[in-house]
Write an enzyme that holds these catalytic residues in place. Structure first.
Site, mmCIF file in Angstrom:
data_model
loop_
_atom_site.group_PDB
_atom_site.id
_atom_site.type_symbol
_atom_site.label_atom_id
_atom_site.label_comp_id
_atom_site.label_asym_id
_atom_site.label_seq_id
_atom_site.Cartn_x
_atom_site.Cartn_y
_atom_site.Cartn_z
ATOM 1 N N ILE A 166 0.832 -1.210 0.000
ATOM 2 C CA ILE A 166 0.000 0.000 0.000
ATOM 3 C C ILE A 166 0.866 1.261 0.000
ATOM 4 C CG2 ILE A 166 -2.085 -1.015 0.947
ATOM 5 C CD1 ILE A 166 -1.144 -0.219 3.743
ATOM 6 N N ILE B 227 15.227 -2.992 11.988
ATOM 7 C CA ILE B 227 14.746 -2.156 10.881
ATOM 8 C C ILE B 227 15.341 -2.736 9.595
ATOM 9 C CG2 ILE B 227 14.725 0.164 9.898
ATOM 10 C CD1 ILE B 227 13.081 -0.237 12.539
ATOM 11 N N VAL C 241 6.477 -0.694 11.551
ATOM 12 C CA VAL C 241 6.683 0.741 11.762
ATOM 13 C C VAL C 241 5.587 1.603 11.122
ATOM 14 C CG1 VAL C 241 9.176 0.570 12.033
ATOM 15 C CG2 VAL C 241 8.221 0.848 9.740
ATOM 16 N N GLY C 242 4.497 0.999 10.700
ATOM 17 C CA GLY C 242 3.479 1.759 9.955
ATOM 18 C C GLY C 242 2.703 2.759 10.790
ATOM 19 N N GLU C 243 2.569 2.515 12.063
ATOM 20 C CA GLU C 243 1.689 3.359 12.863
ATOM 21 C C GLU C 243 2.358 4.000 14.079
ATOM 22 O OE1 GLU C 243 -0.655 -0.077 12.350
ATOM 23 O OE2 GLU C 243 -2.517 1.060 12.181
#
Ligand SMILES: Cc1cc2nc3c(=O)[nH]c(=O)nc-3n(C[C@H](O)[C@H](O)[C@H](O)COP(=O)(O)OP(=O)(O)OC[C@H]3O[C@@H](n4cnc5c(N)ncnc54)[C@H](O)[C@@H]3O)c2cc1C
Lengths: 339, 740
Positions: free
Chosen positions: B467, B631, B705-707
């Protein structure tokens, strides 16, 4: 959005004739407002008269009296960055550049800017009542979310504001709008061009159907020494003004000899008041003086549930902008507040 | 490759316009559908007249509730993977109107413009009914949410501990604050769109804007009575979705319906305005009462949260219990309630629940720190949870302290003078604010097919979408490392429901989910390759075990004597030229993880300037430190964090869907009036990734780590505004005029 016919006008007469001949005809210039209105089903032109090829009105030229003529089809961007405008009418340049986005300013024309419609949410939604869109249907903004609405000159029919930045500067500078219509040409002083809503809020200005704006004349005096445009809004760029102020001063050793003061985002037209300007003339250019002018221009201001703050905000903005006009060189891009 | 800042592999396709989105596929003989939406908020359609629209040249059909084809009659068939408890809304079901903008008809024409014009000719008459859309005026209706499948991921708050009321009463330092948030819409730049290709009897290929290809495949199959193998949903590029793509949206439903009805290829694209009668972040009301002892240790936590629900589904978020995941306190009381309103069902929007809660929690913590005369950072450190305060379990990893310390140092927190309004710069007040962030560390099962093809290269297949987060790039990195291969020899195929199963892309879970799937599949592939290598005539690997060999650059070789090797190409050739492949499932280690708590953490530090008279607010700089395990790609990860920091600024200062409760509808349904930050609003942003090694959480040690970059920001901004001005504005967005 409906089907339509398209015509490319070759000159002003051709254009006015075409539009005057049909109730359902409209001019299109940059299209940045018209196409939105159309897609939202607020306008339904059956004939679209494209005026982008009216070459006589695509120039900025010096007038014999020392003023400047802005062709109606010159873009907002080309106007703002024109060397003569930057040099002699920097207030206008600043005001234009405080509006919209670079992409929109590249398309938007000077004529179109004068005729853009309000940004009132209720006006833009064809499924709710709106006296400006459908006279007599009502005004949900009065009891609704009226944060962006008028504090001056509103009527019990309409509290929409005229959203232009450019026009606030044009009002302050005392520009003149040149119009070509069915009955020939005429010139309208800028402050008489737009009108207050009264009991005909659907009518924004004094043009007749088929009238074409051909140009805007700027008078000789451009107030290039002491001027400032300040725009306060909900983000630092690309938002319409909650309150904006154009201030232009002529100073003589700290004393104001002549002054212009106009507000945007507060009324159905750019709000300029000579009485407030008279307060400034002859006084020292300081905060107290600008505050006195603010008192006068805002004396009749009336707020609604969500926009009451505009009265105090306008007062402070007038004071700040007056001070900013004393040091135009320290002004920030985008008509942001500076010291 | 893991740990390297690799640029997006699909970046060039995107910036050159070569990437195709759902509405951009060239399909022969395409028909265009345009939706007619309700203009009332609640009531019944008494008459619907489509004759004028149908009479228009180029219009093929107008589908309404009166002539629609049959669809599944059992409610359960509509239940997508993210459906909350309740009954899924069905477009064109009957004459009932349940919310403003509800889709009521689909006009289908030979071109988009004709369909759009014909839509204006559809005449609909209604009988209107009274409605309620404003949460604040319906708080007394709040009740406990229904429970259902969704409750698994979003459990209700735990039962009370200790005696909150007594402890609150007895504590010397306390705060009691209310917070209000309005509606927000996801507003991805790509419009929601579906292109359905009718492949013949009951077979469909669907290009859809979604975060879950399999989710929408099963939804379409169930609702329209098709075999799931006959429905293929493709979504290789998604121009943002932020949660709005977690459930099938109405353009998919209507597009498929039209395609099956007319047995033609059909496209339906929503206009921006048509994406407001849509999922959204719900309105919310929160009341927090926190108390501490004289030493600044929390004694009592009470968080009451009330959110909006629709009349047909109980969408829930995790809001009330976050404070206790961050801070220990002996007395707790958490409540979460819903009030049903005449609006469409809300849906997860980036950091759902978390960002709502953390704004309130971290502003309350700031307030309490001031009450206790303790520096806000010091106050958090005094209440630092070494183990999960709710369960007492250890965290798989928690480098929050490092986040606080490194971000504070880089920010210059020690230069802060605590009194509000005490720091100035010219005619501006300067404010420093900080806040803590926490978010879950989800992992879902994900099946990956891994194969070596004739050219000796690695191909991976998984149904997951990308996305815009960098999934393609990150997955390629993980696979390349696992097989010791350069990235250019790895192809990751995704965004296709035909590929092995992946959950929808949400909850910051995908790197852990499909990433682990890849690790598991490639490990299995290695075994298989070795086995096949042994089978080759005269193979030097006949008697070696897995430990004796290594994989590098498309070959297997003996660790002891690296000159002894066999290439993948040779193995495939010996396999009769057939690819060597395996399909495996990666899944969380549920049993092991039961002994641990897991979460990502962050600390945000924000500086604002507030004009002394005009009160305009500028976020002049912000730093976020994130602890999220390994990461994989610092570049795409940084983008996720800076992007969500911008979002946090947006939520704090700009973003709001304006609801007119008398009209029962949203009034700023376009991107000119729905404000998000522009360049001029964003200044210096910096990101720190804490060194957080996590050997427990999963094979990759990743948490997502998206939010996490979003949750702390709104409170940090609000706290900075307080520090600059002395005013606590507890309603978001903070309009600058509230400071006048
Ligand atoms: C998202 C957005 C943000 C914006 N923000 C700002 C802002 O912050 N400040 C600001 O000032 N403006 C802003 N604008 C408005 C913008 O300045 C106007 O849309 C633009 O100036 C209109 O000019 P145009 O040439 O595109 O007009 P068009 O859209 O072509 O026409 C507008 C109207 O004027 C008529 N017309 C055009 N030219 C003539 C003529 N010569 N004679 C007679 N009639 C004519 C048309 O028939 C039409 O009715 C914004 C617009 C958008 C879309």
């Amino acid at each position: 959005m409906n089907n339509f016919e398209y015509k490319q006008a070759t000159d002003a007469i051709d254009a006015t004739d075409a539009v005057a001949a049909s109730e359902d005809a409209m001019f299109i210039a940059g299209g940045t407002n018209l196409v939105d209105l159309w897609k939202y089903n607020l306008v339904h032109p059956k004939l679209l008269v494209d005026i982008n090829h009216l070459h006589n009105h695509k120039h900025i030229t010096e007038l014999e009296n020392g003023g400047l003529r802005l062709g109606a089809l010159v873009t907002n961007a080309d106007t703002a960055y024109h060397p003569l405008v930057e040099e002699r009418y920097p207030l206008l340049s600043k005001a234009i550049l405080a509006g919209a986005s670079p992409q929109i300013r590249n398309m938007a024309t000077n004529g179109g800017n004068l005729l853009q419609r309000t940004r009132c949410y209720y006006f833009y939604d064809p499924d709710v009542p709106c006296n400006k869109r459908e006279p007599g249907s009502g005004c949900p903004a009065m009891e609704g979310y009226n944060r962006i609405h008028a504090i001056l000159g509103a009527s019990d029919q309409c509290i929409a504001v005229f959203p232009s930045d450019m026009c606030v500067a044009l009002a302050a500078l005392g520009a003149v709008v040149n119009v070509s219509g069915n009955n020939g040409e005429r010139s309208i002083p800028f402050t008489d061009f737009h009108r207050l809503p009264g009991d005909a809020p659907d009518i924004d200005n004094h043009l007749h159907h088929g009238d074409l704006i051909t140009s805007i004349d700027l008078p000789v005096r451009g107030f290039a020494q002491n001027y400032s445009y300040l725009k306060l809004r909900d983000r630092h760029s690309y938002a319409f003004a909650l309150v904006s102020v154009a201030t232009a001063l002529e100073l003589d050793g700290g004393i104001i000899r002549d002054a212009r003061l106009a507000l945007g985002g507060v009324a159905h037209k750019p709000w300029r008041m000579h009485e407030a300007e008279s307060v400034l003339i002859g006084r020292t250019a300081d905060e107290a003086t600008f505050a006195a002018a603010a008192e006068v221009i805002l004396a009749d201001a009336k707020g609604f549930k969500y926009n009451n703050f505009k009265i105090e905000l306008a007062r402070r903005a007038i004071i700040r902008n007056g001070m900013m006009a004393l040091n135009p060189e320290t002004q920030l891009p985008g008509a942001q507040p500076s010291a | 490759m893991v740990g390297r800042p690799v640029s997006r592999l699909e970046g060039k396709l995107k910036v050159t316009g070569a990437a195709r989105y759902a509405a951009e596929y060239d399909v022969p003989d395409l028909l265009y559908g345009y939706v007619v939406n309700s203009t009332i908020t609640k009531g019944k359609i008494t008459r619907i007249d489509v004759s004028a629209a149908k009479a228009l040249n180029g219009v093929l059909e107008v589908i309404t509730h009166e002539n629609r084809p049959d669809v599944a009659s059992v409610d359960l068939k509509y239940t997508d993977m993210d459906a909350p408890p309740g009954v899924v809304f069905k477009p064109l079901l009957d004459a009932e109107v349940k919310y403003n903008g509800q889709p009521l008809a689909l006009v289908i024409a030979e071109d988009f413009e004709t369909a759009r014009y014909a839509a204006t000719l559809v005449i609909i008459e209604y009988q209107e009914e009274p409605f309620e859309t404003c949460l604040d005026h319906n708080l007394e209706k709040a009740r406990k949410p229904e429970k259902g499948l969704a409750t698994m991921l979003k459990p209700p708050p735990p039962p009370p501990t200790g005696n909150f009321e007594q402890a609150f009463k007895d504590s010397p330092v306390k705060v009691d604050s209310e917070f209000r948030h309005g509606t927000e819409h996801h507003n991805p730049i790509e419009l929601f769109a579906t292109t359905t290709v009718y492949e013949g009897e009951g077979k469909l290929t669907i290009y859809d804007k979604t975060q879950g290809t399999v989710n929408n495949q099963l939804f379409v199959a169930n609702v329209f009575g098709l075999h799931y193998k006959d429905v293929r949903v493709l979504s290789p590029f998604v121009g943002g979705a932020f949660g709005a793509g977690l459930r099938p949206q109405y353009q998919l439903y209507l597009c498929v319906m039209a395609s099956l009805f007319l047995k033609r290829n059909v496209r339906v694209v929503l206009e921006r305005k048509q994406m407001y009668p849509f999922p959204h972040r719900p309105q919310s009301y929160q009341r927090l009462r926190f108390a501490a002892d004289a030493n600044g240790r929390l004694t009592a936590l009470n968080h009451l949260a009330i959110s909006e629900a629709s009349q047909f589904e109980d969408y829930v978020e995790t809001v009330a219990q976050w404070s206790h995941k961050l801070y220990p306190a002996p007395n707790t009381l958490f409540e979460y309630k819903l009030a049903s309103l005449d609006l469409f069902t809300p849906l997860d929007m980036r950091a759902p629940g978390g960002v709502t809660a953390l704004h309130a929690i971290e502003c309350t913590m700031d307030e309490l720190a001031y009450e206790a005369s303790i520096d806000p950072l010091e106050f958090r450190l005094r209440n630092y949870a070494e183990t999960d305060p709710v369960t007492g379990k250890p965290f798989t990893s928690k480098a929050l302290r490092e986040c606080y310390m490194r971000a504070a140092k880089q920010f210059g927190w020690e230069k802060r003078s605590p009194a509000p309004g005490s720091m100035t710069r010219g005619n501006k007040f300067v404010g420093y604010g900080m806040a803590t962030g926490i978010w879950d560390a989800y992992q879902f099962p994900s099946r990956v097919e891994a194969m070596i093809t004739q050219d000796g290269k690695l191909v991976l297949n998984n149904a997951v979408t990308d996305i815009g987060t960098g999934t393609l790039t990150v997955m390629t990195q993980v696979a390349a490392d696992e097989l010791g291969m350069p990235m250019e020899n790895v192809t990751f195929n995704y965004g296709d429901s035909k590929k092995p199963f992946s959950m929808f892309q949400g909850g910051s879970s995908m790197t852990a989910s499909t990433g682990v799937g890849i690790v598991v599949a490639v490990k299995a592939l290695k075994k298989k390759l070795l086995k096949k290598a042994k089978d080759i005539d005269g193979s030097p690997f006949k008697n070696v075990s897995g430990e004796d060999v290594a994989f590098r650059d498309g070959s297997i070789f003996l660790r002891r004597s690296p000159s002894v090797s066999v290439s993948f190409q040779e193995i495939v050739a010996a396999n009769g030229g057939r690819p060597v492949k395996t399909t495996n499932m990666g899944a969380p280690h549920v049993l092991k993880l039961r002994k641990y708590a897991k979460a990502t953490h962050s600390a945000a530090f924000v500086e604002v300037e507030v004009d002394k008279e005009l009160k305009m607010i500028t976020v002049t700089r912000a730093i976020t430190a994130v602890a999220a395990g390994t990461i994989i790609n610092p570049k795409t990860a940084r983008s996720q964090i800076t992007g969500s920091m911008v979002w946090g600024i947006s939520k704090a200062l700009h973003e709001e869907t304006i609801l007119d409760e008398k009209l029962g509808k949203y009034m700023n349904q376009n991107l000119a009036e729905y404000h998000i930050p522009v360049h001029a609003d964003i200044n210096e942003l910096d990101v720190i990734f804490a060194d957080e090694r996590d050997d427990l959480i999963n094979e990759l040690g990743v948490k997502g780590v998206g939010e996490i970059g979003l949750v702390a920001m709104p409170a940090a901004v609000a706290n900075a505004v307080f520090h600059a001005t002395g005013k606590r504005i507890r309603e978001l967005p903070i309009h600058f005029d509230k400071l006048l």
